[in-house]
Design a protein around this motif. Structure first.
Motif, PDB file in Angstrom:
ATOM      1  N   ASP A  89       1.400  -5.240   3.105  1.00 38.15           N
ATOM      2  CA  ASP A  89       0.298  -5.330   4.059  1.00 38.15           C
ATOM      3  C   ASP A  89      -0.290  -6.734   4.095  1.00 38.15           C
ATOM      4  O   ASP A  89      -0.872  -7.179   3.108  1.00 38.15           O
ATOM      5  CB  ASP A  89      -0.792  -4.331   3.643  1.00 38.15           C
ATOM      6  CG  ASP A  89      -2.032  -4.386   4.529  1.00 38.15           C
ATOM      7  OD1 ASP A  89      -1.966  -4.981   5.610  1.00 38.15           O
ATOM      8  OD2 ASP A  89      -3.056  -3.813   4.113  1.00 38.15           O
ATOM      9  N   SER A 143      -5.013   0.986   2.984  1.00 35.26           N
ATOM     10  CA  SER A 143      -5.168  -0.268   3.712  1.00 35.26           C
ATOM     11  C   SER A 143      -6.536  -0.395   4.357  1.00 35.26           C
ATOM     12  O   SER A 143      -6.959  -1.496   4.728  1.00 35.26           O
ATOM     13  CB  SER A 143      -4.103  -0.373   4.812  1.00 35.26           C
ATOM     14  OG  SER A 143      -4.419   0.488   5.904  1.00 35.26           O
ATOM     15  N   VAL A 160       0.857  -1.184   0.000  1.00 35.63           N
ATOM     16  CA  VAL A 160       0.000   0.000   0.000  1.00 35.63           C
ATOM     17  C   VAL A 160       0.892   1.231   0.000  1.00 35.63           C
ATOM     18  O   VAL A 160       1.963   1.250   0.606  1.00 35.63           O
ATOM     19  CB  VAL A 160      -0.961   0.019   1.202  1.00 35.63           C
ATOM     20  CG1 VAL A 160      -1.986  -1.103   1.085  1.00 35.63           C
ATOM     21  CG2 VAL A 160      -0.226  -0.087   2.537  1.00 35.63           C
TER      22      VAL A 160
END
Length: 411
Positions: free
Chosen positions: A228, A156, A150
């Motif tokens: 992430d 996110s 991200v």
């Protein structure tokens, strides 16, 4: 109680309905947000399937030519909201932000479709190529490290969670200047991101705007880029669901199955041996976040669970009273009321529970559903909650909390 809350939940959705799209809550969030909207469609499907499909159609009408589905769509003016469309300056017939948001649409659309006996193939056949284009965008622009990266904490969906602290440390927000935040005037500041965090968020928006939202340059040069586990697990599950949709439509899903396999291998790059868990990683410095967040607890959703994650789940869950916290209660960074640094979020509970069902953890799913219902029964349709005492936090009359009640917790 259940019948009364059903009616109140439907009233929340109708109250936040703006015709073809739904706002997360009136005043505080006055536009269409990507993953909030996908959840809204799931909620509408419990009593109005046509409106559910319309929600998804409106969201994907704002899809960029490269396949990206933006995290905010500015359908109407909302004076006083910051940062608005003039700050993002991302163009388009309908102004949008320049980043995306968690790809939950395929997973929720599949459930909507499978529950709509009257729909036939038409609405899904129209949506399918748009979903596939968005999934391709993630794979082609954000997965060079193996897992999904991200370029902004907002991308996110878990804005200020401790996962991003090491990456935000590289961002100089000193030039953000003066601005007024609507959230800070409507919600207790102790429940929101800090000004220092917000200054850094705005610097990342400035960077994106200055490079014309060129995704290749953002990935190459943006001061914030972190891998992430949360979006990686969500996208793996979304690939699986999109492939199931494609097979039902008679489409060739070889490419989509390949994407899922690629990410299941790539997510192993996010195993932090020192932490004994999936962890976010700063791709600029190579530094681990060093904290277990709710994004890592989505591993069951992608069927990437491990015995170590089972142990962390039990420890984190038993440390609180209601649901699963957004960050490890034993970490120094834990704050039980501050946005994504500790509170429990109903939509995350629902996604994690869907993972439990997929893994055959029926008892865990039932426990999480009962605790989520207890939160809503105690404190109403709030944005998020204190996981210790169920104290209401954030905005009220919140769309996805009403959705979670109608589609899952209140069943």
């Amino acid at each position: 109680m259940s019948h009364s809350l059903d009616e109140k939940a439907r009233a929340v959705l109708r109250g936040n309905d703006r015709g073809g799209y739904t706002v997360p809550t009136d005043m505080l969030y006055p536009f269409q947000w990507n993953w909030d909207s996908a959840f809204a469609a799931w909620g509408f499907s419990t009593f109005d399937n046509a409106r559910a499909w319309r929600e998804l159609e409106t969201l994907f009408a704002a899809q960029w030519k490269d396949g990206m589905v933006p995290h905010m769509v500015f359908h109407d003016d909302a004076p006083g909201y910051f940062p608005g469309p003039e700050v993002w300056d991302a163009g388009g017939e309908v102004p949008t932000s320049g980043i995306s948001q968690p790809p939950v649409a395929a997973t929720l659309a599949r459930m909507i479709w499978e529950g709509d006996a009257e729909a036939g193939e038409a609405p899904m056949r129209a949506l399918y190529p748009k979903l596939k284009a968005w999934h391709r965008w993630w794979m082609e622009t954000r997965c060079d490290s193996g897992a999904v990266a991200v370029c902004h904490p907002w991308e996110s969906g878990r804005d200020n969670c401790p996962d991003w602290d090491v990456g935000l440390a590289n961002v100089d927000g000193s030039g953000a200047g003066d601005y007024a935040r609507r959230d800070a005037t409507q919600v207790d500041g102790a429940q929101r991101p800090t000004k220092q965090e917000y200054d850094r968020y705005l610097e990342l928006v400035r960077f994106g705007k200055e490079c014309g939202w060129d995704q290749a340059r953002i990935v190459a040069d943006c001061p914030f880029l972190m891998a992430d586990p949360g979006i990686t697990f969500l996208l793996i599950r979304a690939h699986d669901d999109l492939a199931a949709i494609g097979r039902a439509l008679g489409e060739d899903v070889t490419k989509i199955e390949g994407w899922a396999a690629q990410l299941r291998e790539g997510v192993q790059t996010l195993w932090n041996p020192a932490l004994g868990a999936y962890d976010a990683k700063d791709l600029r410095s190579g530094q681990w976040a060093g904290v277990i967040g709710s994004g890592a607890l989505l591993c069951w959703l992608a069927r990437c669970e491990t015995p170590e994650m089972e142990a962390h789940l039990a420890r984190m869950w038993d440390a609180v009273t209601y649901g699963l916290p957004s960050s490890d209660p034993e970490a120094a960074s834990f704050e039980r009321k501050r946005y994504w640094r500790g509170p429990v979020w109903p939509q995350m509970n629902a996604l994690i529970a869907l993972g439990f069902l997929s893994a055959g953890k029926d008892w865990d799913e039932a426990r999480l559903r009962e605790e989520s219902a207890a939160l809503i029964e105690a404190s109403g349709f709030r944005e998020y909650f204190d996981p210790m005492d169920a104290a209401p936090c954030g905005g009220d009359n919140f769309t996805w909390t009403a959705v979670v009640w109608l589609a899952w917790a209140g069943r």
